[in-house]
Design a protein around this motif. Structure first.
Motif, PDB file in Angstrom:
ATOM      1  N   VAL A  39     -27.045   4.304 -26.913  1.00  9.60           N
ATOM      2  CA  VAL A  39     -25.798   4.032 -27.614  1.00  9.60           C
ATOM      3  C   VAL A  39     -24.733   3.612 -26.608  1.00  9.60           C
ATOM      4  N   MET A  40     -23.951   2.581 -26.962  1.00 11.33           N
ATOM      5  CA  MET A  40     -22.754   2.270 -26.202  1.00 11.33           C
ATOM      6  C   MET A  40     -21.552   2.696 -27.020  1.00 11.33           C
ATOM      7  N   LEU A  41     -20.801   3.664 -26.499  1.00  8.84           N
ATOM      8  CA  LEU A  41     -19.559   4.070 -27.132  1.00  8.84           C
ATOM      9  C   LEU A  41     -18.455   3.086 -26.760  1.00  8.84           C
ATOM     10  N   MET A  42     -17.527   2.854 -27.676  1.00  3.43           N
ATOM     11  CA  MET A  42     -16.415   1.955 -27.412  1.00  3.43           C
ATOM     12  C   MET A  42     -15.264   2.295 -28.348  1.00  3.43           C
ATOM     13  N   ASN A  43     -14.067   1.932 -27.931  1.00  2.05           N
ATOM     14  CA  ASN A  43     -12.888   2.114 -28.754  1.00  2.05           C
ATOM     15  C   ASN A  43     -12.505   0.783 -29.389  1.00  2.05           C
ATOM     16  N   ARG A  44     -11.958   0.842 -30.586  1.00  2.07           N
ATOM     17  CA  ARG A  44     -11.525  -0.370 -31.294  1.00  2.07           C
ATOM     18  C   ARG A  44     -10.195  -0.098 -31.972  1.00  2.07           C
ATOM     19  N   ILE A  45      -9.233  -1.004 -31.788  1.00  7.33           N
ATOM     20  CA  ILE A  45      -7.953  -0.909 -32.489  1.00  7.33           C
ATOM     21  C   ILE A  45      -7.922  -2.039 -33.518  1.00  7.33           C
ATOM     22  N   GLY A  46      -8.107  -1.689 -34.748  1.00  7.96           N
ATOM     23  CA  GLY A  46      -8.124  -2.668 -35.823  1.00  7.96           C
ATOM     24  C   GLY A  46      -8.219  -1.953 -37.154  1.00  7.96           C
ATOM     25  N   PRO A  47      -7.974  -2.656 -38.253  1.00 10.77           N
ATOM     26  CA  PRO A  47      -7.993  -2.012 -39.571  1.00 10.77           C
ATOM     27  C   PRO A  47      -9.323  -1.334 -39.855  1.00 10.77           C
ATOM     28  N   SER A  48      -9.251  -0.157 -40.468  1.00 13.44           N
ATOM     29  CA  SER A  48     -10.461   0.516 -40.946  1.00 13.44           C
ATOM     30  C   SER A  48     -10.642   0.322 -42.445  1.00 13.44           C
ATOM     31  N   VAL A  49      -9.587  -0.183 -43.108  1.00 13.14           N
ATOM     32  CA  VAL A  49      -9.629  -0.458 -44.541  1.00 13.14           C
ATOM     33  C   VAL A  49      -9.003  -1.822 -44.783  1.00 13.14           C
ATOM     34  N   GLY A  91     -21.261  -7.496 -42.737  1.00 13.07           N
ATOM     35  CA  GLY A  91     -22.461  -7.565 -41.898  1.00 13.07           C
ATOM     36  C   GLY A  91     -22.391  -6.660 -40.687  1.00 13.07           C
ATOM     37  N   GLY A  92     -21.275  -5.953 -40.495  1.00 11.42           N
ATOM     38  CA  GLY A  92     -21.104  -5.059 -39.357  1.00 11.42           C
ATOM     39  C   GLY A  92     -19.648  -4.998 -38.953  1.00 11.42           C
ATOM     40  N   ASP A  93     -19.132  -3.792 -38.727  1.00  6.36           N
ATOM     41  CA  ASP A  93     -17.738  -3.585 -38.362  1.00  6.36           C
ATOM     42  C   ASP A  93     -17.436  -4.318 -37.056  1.00  6.36           C
ATOM     43  N   GLY A  94     -16.537  -5.305 -37.128  1.00  6.71           N
ATOM     44  CA  GLY A  94     -16.195  -6.108 -35.955  1.00  6.71           C
ATOM     45  C   GLY A  94     -16.859  -7.458 -35.924  1.00  6.71           C
ATOM     46  N   ASN A  95     -17.679  -7.772 -36.939  1.00  9.79           N
ATOM     47  CA  ASN A  95     -18.375  -9.052 -36.981  1.00  9.79           C
ATOM     48  C   ASN A  95     -17.989  -9.808 -38.249  1.00  9.79           C
ATOM     49  N   PRO A  96     -16.900 -10.580 -38.217  1.00 13.15           N
ATOM     50  CA  PRO A  96     -16.447 -11.285 -39.419  1.00 13.15           C
ATOM     51  C   PRO A  96     -17.305 -12.499 -39.754  1.00 13.15           C
ATOM     52  N   ASP A  97     -17.673 -12.612 -41.015  1.00  9.49           N
ATOM     53  CA  ASP A  97     -18.373 -13.767 -41.556  1.00  9.49           C
ATOM     54  C   ASP A  97     -17.624 -14.261 -42.791  1.00  9.49           C
ATOM     55  N   ILE A  98     -18.052 -15.399 -43.335  1.00  7.37           N
ATOM     56  CA  ILE A  98     -17.334 -16.012 -44.455  1.00  7.37           C
ATOM     57  C   ILE A  98     -18.213 -16.034 -45.696  1.00  7.37           C
ATOM     58  N   THR A 355     -18.881   6.311 -35.641  1.00  7.23           N
ATOM     59  CA  THR A 355     -19.094   5.296 -36.673  1.00  7.23           C
ATOM     60  C   THR A 355     -19.813   4.086 -36.079  1.00  7.23           C
ATOM     61  N   PRO A 356     -20.896   3.619 -36.698  1.00  8.77           N
ATOM     62  CA  PRO A 356     -21.556   2.413 -36.186  1.00  8.77           C
ATOM     63  C   PRO A 356     -20.628   1.207 -36.275  1.00  8.77           C
ATOM     64  N   VAL A 357     -20.597   0.419 -35.239  1.00  8.62           N
ATOM     65  CA  VAL A 357     -19.917  -0.868 -35.249  1.00  8.62           C
ATOM     66  C   VAL A 357     -20.949  -1.927 -34.901  1.00  8.62           C
ATOM     67  N   TYR A 358     -20.580  -3.182 -35.087  1.00 10.11           N
ATOM     68  CA  TYR A 358     -21.544  -4.264 -34.878  1.00 10.11           C
ATOM     69  C   TYR A 358     -22.019  -4.293 -33.424  1.00 10.11           C
ATOM     70  N   SER A 359     -23.322  -4.416 -33.231  1.00 10.69           N
ATOM     71  CA  SER A 359     -23.912  -4.452 -31.886  1.00 10.69           C
ATOM     72  C   SER A 359     -24.292  -5.877 -31.525  1.00 10.69           C
ATOM     73  N   TRP A 360     -23.637  -6.424 -30.507  1.00  4.90           N
ATOM     74  CA  TRP A 360     -23.972  -7.769 -30.040  1.00  4.90           C
ATOM     75  C   TRP A 360     -25.194  -7.754 -29.127  1.00  4.90           C
ATOM     76  N   ASP A 361     -25.550  -6.588 -28.610  1.00  3.08           N
ATOM     77  CA  ASP A 361     -26.711  -6.432 -27.747  1.00  3.08           C
ATOM     78  C   ASP A 361     -27.822  -5.768 -28.556  1.00  3.08           C
ATOM     79  N   PRO A 362     -28.940  -6.445 -28.813  1.00  8.16           N
ATOM     80  CA  PRO A 362     -29.989  -5.864 -29.660  1.00  8.16           C
ATOM     81  C   PRO A 362     -30.657  -4.636 -29.065  1.00  8.16           C
TER      82      PRO A 362
END
Length: 629
Positions: A39-49, A91-98, A355-362
């Motif tokens: 697991v890679m732990l990380m901090n994120r400042i952004g909306p949760s809702v 598709g994953g917290d921190g990974n915006p799609d359209i 909380t799981p967030v989007y993982s860019w590293d598989p």
């Protein structure tokens, strides 16, 4: 001269136990899925809702667009008003799609999916082409560009990312908020291309400001030109008039773009110009308030958002429509002007820890963590509990059990300066017996009474290591545990200092504006951040004896918050890819462009580990063996 060491032992076991009863649920790090390295732990400042709503233009008949919440935002109507295109992190917290959805909320359909930032989608008037912003890259240069998607064939075109349109590589080069002309032949957008990296506070502050101008380009990539620019101003979120002759946008000073996403008291205006000439300037608003997101809703009326303050909500230039006072973001009116779609965002509740967030590293699973996480040599975790607590130092084993509040800063900081206050950036001694930290106000130069402390890892006692006469913080232990490196940040005391814990003597390691030191596990080098110019910070390393100083990053943007990884590489935070959205439109962020990078100890092999719209930082790798033991 050595500091006057003041020893104290206030934190009794009973006090710690009482405090624990009042604190939130423990931090439990679940083991990664089979086949993962950990697991890679990380901090994120952004909306949760963030949920999408539709209402009539006067604010009545408000209703949710979707019944489920996946961080949905940046919505817009199709030209026929029958469907909605929106951005989502489903598709994953921190990974915006359209995605696209019917106006009744049914039939959600993905349009653009990738590991990059894909956002601000808008359909052409004929519905055949989607213009959107994306950071997708094959070269590792994750700049925000305007892309096109052919809805029928799926063909993707990087409209602004051609060599002919490349901006100065030494500065920002982002492209934002595309908007189709009524005839579907042109796209207007805002860009900070060919501007300079600038800090707030007249260019010397840590966080970046943003200068935007308005540009046009044909959908076939020709005809690129600047429509309007204004020195020392930011011009953003362009939209066309119904007849295609004018473009409306918001206008704010560059200096105020930082305060705009920190909810400072700033003012902007809604302005339009003639498309053909960039002249015939009309200011459609006046007076106070931060005004953004303008849009023509008729030939003579413009709707916009008042962001923040007592008048927050929808407003109209005619003066005949009543304002809609409501907390919302990114409004977009329907083609007939009768309806408006928007999102309601919040940073509350804070993401639960782990909380799981989007993982860019598989190979690794990414999880959310509170600030300044650090792992002891014995496999125990410590961090500053800021987002769910009062900035106490908390420890637990890697799996989340045996949780202890080892230091509560309440009533232990005399005359604190407003800001992030508490016990920050814990650092383990090699034997796991002590934790050092800063005590006071985190990032305010010359803040009084900022001192180094260390606390027994069982919370039984603590002592103050510096006398508080100058600002001290961000400690890190030497490999043998006999010394602590830290930063000094007061007038006449700048740079890195090393405290000998046996003699209590302090020596000067550097005398520049250096910060955030971290001693390598093998004891051979110290990594740190240096201010190299008014608004530029780079990563350096140095030997503990003060020799062999090396600069590892030269991006021109902020590179900082460096720590050593368990494999001898260096993790850090960078702003080198610039903003992924217009700065004014963010909320409650400091470095909304910040992404996590990793590099070799000599500065080679720089690789991005995150690529999101939010501020990502403070990474810590926990190998699987620690989580499953």
């Amino acid at each position: 001269m050595p500091p006057d060491i003041k020893r104290r032992a206030f934190l009794t076991a009973g006090t710690a136990a009482a405090a624990t009863m009042l604190l939130p649920r423990p931090f439990a790090v679940a083991a990664a899925s089979p086949g993962k390295k950990g697991v890679m732990l990380m901090n994120r400042i952004g909306p949760s809702v963030s949920d999408l709503y539709i209402s009539d233009a006067d604010g009545t008949n408000e209703r949710r667009l979707l019944t489920t919440s996946y961080l949905d935002y940046h919505a817009g109507f199709s030209h026929d008003g029958k469907s909605v295109v929106f951005t989502s992190d489903r598709g994953g917290d921190g990974n915006p799609d359209i995605y696209r959805v019917a106006l009744d909320g049914t039939g959600v359909q993905p349009l653009v999916n990738s590991s990059a930032v894909d956002t601000a989608g808008t359909l052409s008037p004929d519905g055949r082409t989607l213009a959107f912003v994306s950071t997708r890259s094959t070269t590792g240069n994750y700049l925000a560009q305007v892309w096109l998607l052919d809805i029928r064939t799926g063909k993707l075109t990087n409209l602004t990312g051609t060599p002919a349109l490349a901006g100065d590589p030494a500065g920002p080069d982002g492209h934002f908020r595309p908007s189709w002309s009524p005839d579907g032949q042109w796209i207007a957008f805002a860009s900070d291309r060919n501007t300079q990296w600038r800090g707030h506070n007249n260019g010397v502050g840590w966080e970046h400001t943003q200068a935007l101008s308005i540009y046009l380009i044909r959908k076939d990539g020709t005809g690129f030109r600047q429509v309007v620019s204004k020195p020392d101003y930011c011009l953003g979120s362009p939209k066309w008039s119904p007849d295609g002759r004018r473009i409306v946008y918001y206008e704010i000073t560059v200096e105020d773009t930082y305060a705009a996403h920190q909810f400072g008291t700033v003012t902007s205006q809604i302005v339009s110009v003639d498309v053909a000439t960039g002249t015939d300037r009309v200011e459609h608003t006046s007076g106070a308030n931060l005004k953004v997101a303008p849009q023509y809703i008729s030939d003579s009326e413009i709707g916009y958002l008042v962001k923040g303050g007592p008048d927050e909500g929808l407003a109209y230039t005619s003066g005949t429509r009543p304002a809609v006072k409501r907390s919302l973001r990114s409004p977009c009116w329907s083609p007939d002007g009768k309806s408006v779609i928007y999102e309601k965002q919040s940073l509350d509740p804070v993401r639960p820890l782990d909380t799981p967030v989007y993982s860019w590293d598989p190979d690794w699973e990414y999880r959310f963590c509170d600030v300044f996480p650090v792992l002891s040599g014995q496999g125990r975790l410590a961090y500053t509990e800021k987002q769910l607590g009062n900035s106490s130092i908390v420890t637990n084993n890697a799996q989340g059990t045996d949780r202890k509040v080892v230091f509560d800063p309440t009533d232990k900081i005399p005359d604190p300066v407003p800001g992030a206050i508490g016990a920050y950036r814990p650092a383990w001694s090699p034997d796991g017996e002590w934790i050092a930290a800063g005590l006071g106000t985190w990032f305010v130069q010359d803040a009084p009474n900022n001192a180094l402390i260390r606390v027994r890892s069982d919370g039984s006692e603590w002592e103050q290591l510096t006398d508080g006469t100058y600002n001290c913080g961000f400690p890190s232990y030497s490999a043998d545990g006999t010394e602590i490196v830290y930063r000094a940040w007061s007038e006449g005391q700048l740079g890195l200092r090393v405290l000998d814990l046996t003699t209590r003597q302090t020596r000067v390691l550097t005398d520049s504006e250096d910060n955030l030191p971290d001693w390598s596990p093998d004891g051979r080098r110290i990594v740190f951040t240096r201010r190299t110019s008014g608004a530029n910070f780079d990563i350096y390393t140095i030997r503990p004896d003060g020799t062999d100083e090396r600069c590892l990053t030269t991006s021109g943007a902020n590179d900082a918050h460096a720590v050593w990884n368990h494999d001898g590489r260096i993790l850090y935070n960078t702003g080198m890819f610039g903003f992924q959205e217009e700065a004014v439109l963010y909320d409650d962020t400091f470095q909304s462009y910040g992404q996590i990078m990793i590099m070799n100890a000599d500065g080679s092999g720089k690789t991005a580990l995150t690529n999101s719209m939010t501020e990502d930082s403070m990474p810590l790798y926990l190998p699987q063996k620690l989580l499953s033991s």
